[in-house]
Design a protein around this motif. Sequence first.
Motif, short mmCIF file in Angstrom:
data_model
loop_
_atom_site.label_atom_id
_atom_site.label_comp_id
_atom_site.label_asym_id
_atom_site.label_seq_id
_atom_site.Cartn_x
_atom_site.Cartn_y
_atom_site.Cartn_z
N ASN A 41 0.83 -1.19 0.00
CA ASN A 41 0.00 0.00 0.00
C ASN A 41 0.87 1.24 0.00
O ASN A 41 2.03 1.22 0.42
N GLY A 119 -4.75 -8.50 -0.67
CA GLY A 119 -4.97 -7.31 -1.50
C GLY A 119 -6.12 -6.45 -1.04
O GLY A 119 -6.36 -5.37 -1.61
N MET A 120 -6.84 -6.89 0.00
CA MET A 120 -8.04 -6.11 0.36
C MET A 120 -8.21 -5.84 1.85
O MET A 120 -9.11 -5.08 2.22
N LYS A 123 -7.39 -1.98 2.52
CA LYS A 123 -8.25 -1.14 1.66
C LYS A 123 -9.72 -1.50 1.85
O LYS A 123 -10.58 -0.62 1.88
N GLY A 151 -6.25 0.98 -6.18
CA GLY A 151 -6.87 -0.13 -5.45
C GLY A 151 -7.98 0.34 -4.54
O GLY A 151 -9.08 -0.23 -4.52
N ILE A 293 -11.80 -7.83 -6.27
CA ILE A 293 -10.49 -7.36 -5.84
C ILE A 293 -9.47 -7.71 -6.93
O ILE A 293 -8.98 -8.83 -7.01
N VAL A 295 -6.14 -8.17 -8.34
CA VAL A 295 -4.72 -8.22 -7.98
C VAL A 295 -3.95 -8.14 -9.29
O VAL A 295 -3.79 -9.13 -10.01
N THR A 317 -2.31 -0.31 -10.66
CA THR A 317 -3.77 -0.15 -10.55
C THR A 317 -4.29 -1.35 -9.78
O THR A 317 -3.64 -2.42 -9.75
N GLY A 318 -5.45 -1.21 -9.16
CA GLY A 318 -5.96 -2.31 -8.38
C GLY A 318 -5.05 -2.60 -7.19
O GLY A 318 -4.37 -1.71 -6.67
N SER A 319 -4.98 -3.87 -6.78
CA SER A 319 -4.16 -4.24 -5.64
C SER A 319 -2.81 -4.80 -6.10
O SER A 319 -2.72 -5.44 -7.14
N THR A 320 -1.79 -4.54 -5.31
CA THR A 320 -0.45 -5.05 -5.57
C THR A 320 -0.04 -5.87 -4.37
O THR A 320 -0.26 -5.45 -3.22
#
Length: 324
Positions: A41, A119-120, A123, A151, A293, A295, A317-320
């Motif tokens: 994050n 990943g969530m 967030k 994300g 979500i 990833v 973009t999205g989750s890393t």
Amino acid sequence: MSKAVVVHEYGGSEVMKIEEVEVGKPGPGQVKVRNRAVGLNFIDTYFRSGLYKAPALPFIPGNEAAGEILELGKGVRGFKVGDRVGYVSALGSYAQERLVDARILVKLPKSISYETAAGMMLKGLTAQYLLRQLFRVKKGHTILVHAAAGGMGQLLCQWGKSLGATVIGTAGSKKKAELAKKAGAKYTILYNDENFADKVREITKGKLCDVVYDGIGKATFPASLDCLKKRGMFASFGSASGPIEAFNIGLLVQKGSLFATRPTLNDYADTPANLNAMARDLFSVVSKGKVKIPVNKRFKMQDVIEAHKALEGRQTTGSTILIP
């Protein structure tokens, strides 16, 4: 011994080193967790750079992860070895194994994978309190989400749309605007090319928004206040462009008796009961497909420097996630 990312001094991404660390046995109320996926994050870069101070140096970065329980400490109830869990912690998740207080763990349902959970957790729980507690979004509301392709932004767009709100999202490029639209933004604004406050007024035909969710900070303030209707809510939950400086509180009067808040997850998930209720809500909307979500990037632990450069370069973009 376990491998972990260790920061001995504040600075650029190069200050992060992979080292062997002693994990030890869990103490009373603790469990030992084998992390299978770690969430990355933007806040991690704040701690690494020193914008946010760690309790002490050296430290292990990272605020969220998912894995399985390896060992229980004395007095732990409600968990067993092998349980799949996710968590948000103060610091320390960039590690293969670590000790975690059992009170901050939540069990993962079968429908939620380790990567999805990692990943969530931060967030997703943040989105939960922003949309369901700080300001309870309902059908008919209009909400503005800054950095809507990130994300956090995509989560807010998806969940906001599922609640019946009209979502307006800002983005830095046409490609990112498309991602925001796919996530649920009915309207998108290219904030590099357009005055977003003027555009919001145009989109809403002067009615403006009920709430603004702002994780950008300095670059979008005070213009975000101009997007709110009377008694609207400005929720500042991040400072990607730098922190908002002190301002005259009289601004809130001038712009329509506005509310402004700088919340943190810790003050909402402040007890195991509250945390678990929030997690149940989050897991429910994800399991039902209302919130997906994405990833979009995975980095091995040894590539953590590259991962931080991607975060700070707005290349994600999205989750890393980091695979320890």
